[in-house]
Design a protein around this motif. Structure first.
Motif, PDB file in Angstrom:
ATOM      1  N   LEU A  31      48.310  56.009  35.665  1.00 60.24           N
ATOM      2  CA  LEU A  31      48.975  56.191  36.954  1.00 60.24           C
ATOM      3  C   LEU A  31      49.710  54.908  37.368  1.00 60.24           C
ATOM      4  CD1 LEU A  31      47.422  58.028  39.966  1.00 60.24           C
ATOM      5  CD2 LEU A  31      48.645  55.896  40.344  1.00 60.24           C
ATOM      6  N   VAL A  32      50.928  55.070  37.906  1.00 58.93           N
ATOM      7  CA  VAL A  32      51.711  53.931  38.386  1.00 58.93           C
ATOM      8  C   VAL A  32      52.346  54.279  39.731  1.00 58.93           C
ATOM      9  CG1 VAL A  32      52.219  53.050  36.073  1.00 58.93           C
ATOM     10  CG2 VAL A  32      53.780  54.677  37.143  1.00 58.93           C
ATOM     11  N   PHE A  33      52.549  53.268  40.556  1.00 56.28           N
ATOM     12  CA  PHE A  33      53.287  53.409  41.807  1.00 56.28           C
ATOM     13  C   PHE A  33      54.763  53.147  41.540  1.00 56.28           C
ATOM     14  CE2 PHE A  33      49.043  52.857  43.293  1.00 56.28           C
ATOM     15  CZ  PHE A  33      48.981  53.441  44.557  1.00 56.28           C
ATOM     16  N   ASP A  34      55.612  53.602  42.452  1.00 59.08           N
ATOM     17  CA  ASP A  34      57.050  53.381  42.307  1.00 59.08           C
ATOM     18  C   ASP A  34      57.411  51.904  42.468  1.00 59.08           C
ATOM     19  OD1 ASP A  34      57.488  56.037  41.829  1.00 59.08           O
ATOM     20  OD2 ASP A  34      57.952  56.516  43.921  1.00 59.08           O
ATOM     21  N   GLY A  35      56.561  51.158  43.179  1.00 61.48           N
ATOM     22  CA  GLY A  35      56.840  49.750  43.388  1.00 61.48           C
ATOM     23  C   GLY A  35      55.875  49.153  44.389  1.00 61.48           C
ATOM     24  N   GLU A  36      56.036  47.863  44.644  1.00 55.77           N
ATOM     25  CA  GLU A  36      55.159  47.158  45.583  1.00 55.77           C
ATOM     26  C   GLU A  36      55.271  47.734  46.990  1.00 55.77           C
ATOM     27  OE1 GLU A  36      52.713  44.359  47.530  1.00 55.77           O
ATOM     28  OE2 GLU A  36      52.852  44.976  45.425  1.00 55.77           O
ATOM     29  N   ALA A  37      56.461  48.183  47.378  1.00 54.88           N
ATOM     30  CA  ALA A  37      56.645  48.720  48.732  1.00 54.88           C
ATOM     31  C   ALA A  37      55.780  49.962  48.944  1.00 54.88           C
ATOM     32  CB  ALA A  37      58.115  49.043  48.970  1.00 54.88           C
ATOM     33  N   GLN A  38      55.728  50.845  47.945  1.00 56.46           N
ATOM     34  CA  GLN A  38      54.914  52.051  48.066  1.00 56.46           C
ATOM     35  C   GLN A  38      53.424  51.702  48.130  1.00 56.46           C
ATOM     36  OE1 GLN A  38      54.764  54.643  44.670  1.00 56.46           O
ATOM     37  NE2 GLN A  38      54.168  56.445  45.869  1.00 56.46           N
ATOM     38  N   LEU A  39      53.002  50.740  47.309  1.00 55.58           N
ATOM     39  CA  LEU A  39      51.599  50.334  47.301  1.00 55.58           C
ATOM     40  C   LEU A  39      51.203  49.704  48.634  1.00 55.58           C
ATOM     41  CD1 LEU A  39      48.889  49.787  46.004  1.00 55.58           C
ATOM     42  CD2 LEU A  39      49.897  47.806  44.836  1.00 55.58           C
ATOM     43  N   GLY A  49      34.392  59.845  52.844  1.00 57.38           N
ATOM     44  CA  GLY A  49      33.493  59.015  52.056  1.00 57.38           C
ATOM     45  C   GLY A  49      34.161  57.873  51.321  1.00 57.38           C
ATOM     46  N   TYR A  50      35.324  57.413  51.790  1.00 59.46           N
ATOM     47  CA  TYR A  50      36.019  56.322  51.125  1.00 59.46           C
ATOM     48  C   TYR A  50      35.809  55.013  51.887  1.00 59.46           C
ATOM     49  CZ  TYR A  50      38.489  60.318  49.138  1.00 59.46           C
ATOM     50  OH  TYR A  50      38.786  61.496  48.527  1.00 59.46           O
ATOM     51  N   ARG A  51      35.478  53.972  51.143  1.00 54.47           N
ATOM     52  CA  ARG A  51      35.429  52.635  51.716  1.00 54.47           C
ATOM     53  C   ARG A  51      36.551  51.828  51.078  1.00 54.47           C
ATOM     54  NH1 ARG A  51      30.118  48.667  52.239  1.00 54.47           N
ATOM     55  NH2 ARG A  51      31.199  46.925  53.233  1.00 54.47           N
ATOM     56  N   VAL A  52      37.504  51.385  51.893  1.00 53.96           N
ATOM     57  CA  VAL A  52      38.734  50.777  51.402  1.00 53.96           C
ATOM     58  C   VAL A  52      38.765  49.299  51.755  1.00 53.96           C
ATOM     59  CG1 VAL A  52      41.259  50.802  51.544  1.00 53.96           C
ATOM     60  CG2 VAL A  52      39.980  52.956  51.638  1.00 53.96           C
ATOM     61  N   HIS A  53      39.056  48.477  50.760  1.00 54.19           N
ATOM     62  CA  HIS A  53      39.257  47.048  50.977  1.00 54.19           C
ATOM     63  C   HIS A  53      40.662  46.706  50.502  1.00 54.19           C
ATOM     64  CE1 HIS A  53      38.975  42.670  50.076  1.00 54.19           C
ATOM     65  NE2 HIS A  53      38.299  42.686  51.209  1.00 54.19           N
ATOM     66  N   ALA A  54      41.448  46.072  51.370  1.00 56.89           N
ATOM     67  CA  ALA A  54      42.841  45.756  51.042  1.00 56.89           C
ATOM     68  C   ALA A  54      43.120  44.283  51.281  1.00 56.89           C
ATOM     69  CB  ALA A  54      43.792  46.611  51.886  1.00 56.89           C
ATOM     70  N   VAL A  55      43.962  43.708  50.419  1.00 60.87           N
ATOM     71  CA  VAL A  55      44.362  42.303  50.534  1.00 60.87           C
ATOM     72  C   VAL A  55      45.868  42.216  50.330  1.00 60.87           C
ATOM     73  CG1 VAL A  55      44.037  39.950  49.692  1.00 60.87           C
ATOM     74  CG2 VAL A  55      42.143  41.575  49.573  1.00 60.87           C
ATOM     75  N   LEU A  56      46.532  41.488  51.225  1.00 64.37           N
ATOM     76  CA  LEU A  56      47.982  41.316  51.135  1.00 64.37           C
ATOM     77  C   LEU A  56      48.340  39.909  50.664  1.00 64.37           C
ATOM     78  CD1 LEU A  56      49.328  42.942  54.448  1.00 64.37           C
ATOM     79  CD2 LEU A  56      49.200  43.967  52.166  1.00 64.37           C
ATOM     80  N   PRO A  57      49.552  39.736  50.089  1.00 61.60           N
ATOM     81  CA  PRO A  57      50.053  38.397  49.807  1.00 61.60           C
ATOM     82  C   PRO A  57      50.265  37.641  51.126  1.00 61.60           C
ATOM     83  CG  PRO A  57      51.325  40.080  48.650  1.00 61.60           C
ATOM     84  CD  PRO A  57      50.468  40.782  49.646  1.00 61.60           C
ATOM     85  N   PRO A  58      50.201  36.331  51.177  1.00 62.77           N
ATOM     86  CA  PRO A  58      50.009  35.431  50.022  1.00 62.77           C
ATOM     87  C   PRO A  58      48.551  35.171  49.672  1.00 62.77           C
ATOM     88  CG  PRO A  58      50.424  34.139  51.981  1.00 62.77           C
ATOM     89  CD  PRO A  58      50.507  35.589  52.413  1.00 62.77           C
ATOM     90  N   VAL A  59      47.607  35.806  50.418  1.00 62.00           N
ATOM     91  CA  VAL A  59      46.206  35.652  50.033  1.00 62.00           C
ATOM     92  C   VAL A  59      46.009  36.156  48.613  1.00 62.00           C
ATOM     93  CG1 VAL A  59      43.840  36.334  50.580  1.00 62.00           C
ATOM     94  CG2 VAL A  59      45.445  35.847  52.426  1.00 62.00           C
ATOM     95  N   SER A  60      46.600  37.307  48.315  1.00 62.22           N
ATOM     96  CA  SER A  60      46.638  37.801  46.940  1.00 62.22           C
ATOM     97  C   SER A  60      47.914  37.269  46.297  1.00 62.22           C
ATOM     98  CB  SER A  60      46.639  39.331  46.927  1.00 62.22           C
ATOM     99  OG  SER A  60      47.052  39.813  45.673  1.00 62.22           O
TER     100      SER A  60
END
Length: 414
Positions: free
Chosen positions: A123-131, A160-171
């Motif tokens: 599986l792939v995303f169309d790009g960083e913007a979509q992600l 039942g989803y636990r979501v952790h997200a990190v954005l640049p520039p931390v990532s």
């Protein structure tokens, strides 16, 4: 006479190349149609304040007038529902009941864990913007905000989803997503044993720990099966007992007729409305619990776990991250320091509150209970002495004492 290799060929693409190009163009066309269809349905859905339900999405897809056929309409409605109200392109990965975790490291780097180690998916995303858009939408659905001012967020979502997200520039590599999937099914002890988590003899020991109301910690790494095992063990408690579960993010779902769950709450943008684990422990004590359970200790909340287990309510449980069972005392001491507790305070509280440590590990064979040990106060501080060591295949030095506390004959196990 044959000409030289390649003679008679035109400079244009071959038949195979034209076919591959055609297939690529078909994929691009489908994506374009899907993107246009998604935008059209999104506008229709946003025009009405009602909930985004599968039936409304299906009706909106049909209303566009696109000739997709029955199967195509169902597939489009499912994908658009996922884009508007689910995990987007990741939704299809959740169909496998063995999937416990999804990791997105980049638009073209999506991984899953199905219990046998982490595997890469096509599986792939169309790009960083979509992600990034998906990450922001998921976090917003959990009542939090993901942006430059708050680049690291953890939320729990319906389903039942636990979501952790990190954005640049931390990532440094772009938007990162980690999704833990809580399955509503709770395994029985027999099912966990059949899956290789423990053998028949160890199953007897674990059941006796609950029956004799020993307070226990389940230790291990992330994804080793700590919460799964804790949920199953809590299901062994007597139906007459009242269980009060205290968690930072609700994950425990034991099969038991009398369970009360309390979940901490983060503060709003102004910092108000926060309800931490300490407050939940105080509230739980007013609810006449028979067993208190603090779901997970990762930081200063170890103070609340030890407080809860020192209130006269035996048989409580919890989970903690540690490399081995014998490393749990050092882990408790380190976390206690974050809560302002000195080593002596942690030692006194833990030796009084806790009886047993159950350590689980991920091995090449799968998840396994590696050790069951007794926690106590040693000459140099808090210690865990192994009672059963699965890796060695022999009882540990604390087996006679553990067997006596469980009402077992030490000769019953090798």
């Amino acid at each position: 006479m044959k000409g030289p290799p390649g003679a008679g060929r035109t400079s244009g693409p071959s038949v195979g190349e034209r076919r591959r190009a055609g297939r690529g163009q078909d994929v691009r066309n489908r994506r374009a149609v899907d993107a246009g269809l998604l935008e059209s349905v999104r506008e229709t859905m946003m025009a009405d304040a009602g909930a985004v339900t599968p039936s409304r999405v299906a009706a909106a897809v049909q209303a566009t007038g696109k000739l997709l056929g029955t199967a195509g309409s169902l597939a489009a409605a499912e994908r658009i529902s996922a884009e508007l109200n689910g995990l987007g392109p990741l939704q299809e990965l959740t169909r496998d009941p063995a999937t416990t975790d999804i990791f997105v490291n980049a638009p073209d780097s999506v991984w899953v864990d199905r219990g046998q180690g982490i595997e890469r998916t096509p599986l792939v995303f169309d790009g960083e913007a979509q992600l990034r858009a998906l990450a922001c939408r998921l976090v917003a659905a959990g009542g939090r905000r993901l942006d430059d001012g708050s680049p690291c967020v953890d939320v729990r979502l319906a389903g039942g989803y636990r979501v952790h997200a990190v954005l640049p520039p931390v990532s440094t590599a772009g938007t990162l997503l980690s999704i833990r999937i809580r399955r509503e099914k709770v395994f029985t002890m027999s099912e966990l044993g059949a899956a290789g988590l423990f053998g028949p003899r160890l199953q007897i020991v674990l059941e006796k720990i609950v029956e004799h109301r020993l307070s226990f910690l389940i230790s291990g790494a992330t994804g080793s099966g700590k919460t799964t095992l804790l949920s199953t063990l809590l299901g062994l408690c007597s139906p007459e007992e009242r269980l009060v579960l205290i968690e930072d993010a609700s994950e425990l779902n034991p099969v038991h007729p009398h369970v009360v769950s309390l979940e901490s709450r983060h503060g709003n943008l102004e910092g108000g409305g926060e309800v931490d684990l300490g407050e939940l422990v105080r509230q739980a004590l007013r609810m006449r619990p028979d067993r208190l359970v603090v779901g997970e200790c990762r930081g200063a909340e170890v103070r609340e776990l030890l407080t809860a287990m020192n209130t006269g309510h035996s048989g409580g449980g919890g989970t903690i991250h540690a490399n081995t069972a014998t490393a749990v005392p050092a882990r408790l001491t380190a976390l206690g320091a974050l809560a302002g507790l000195g080593p002596d305070a942690v030692r006194l509280q833990a030796s009084s509150a806790l009886d047993v440590v159950i350590h689980v590990e991920r091995t090449p064979r799968g998840r396994e209970v590696a050790c069951v040990g007794i926690i106590g106060d040693g000459p140099d501080g808090l210690i865990v002495v192994p009672g059963l060591q699965m890796a060695a295949g022999v009882p540990g030095p604390a087996w006679p004492a553990l067997a006596a506390r469980l009402g077992l004959d030490p000769a019953d196990l090798p």
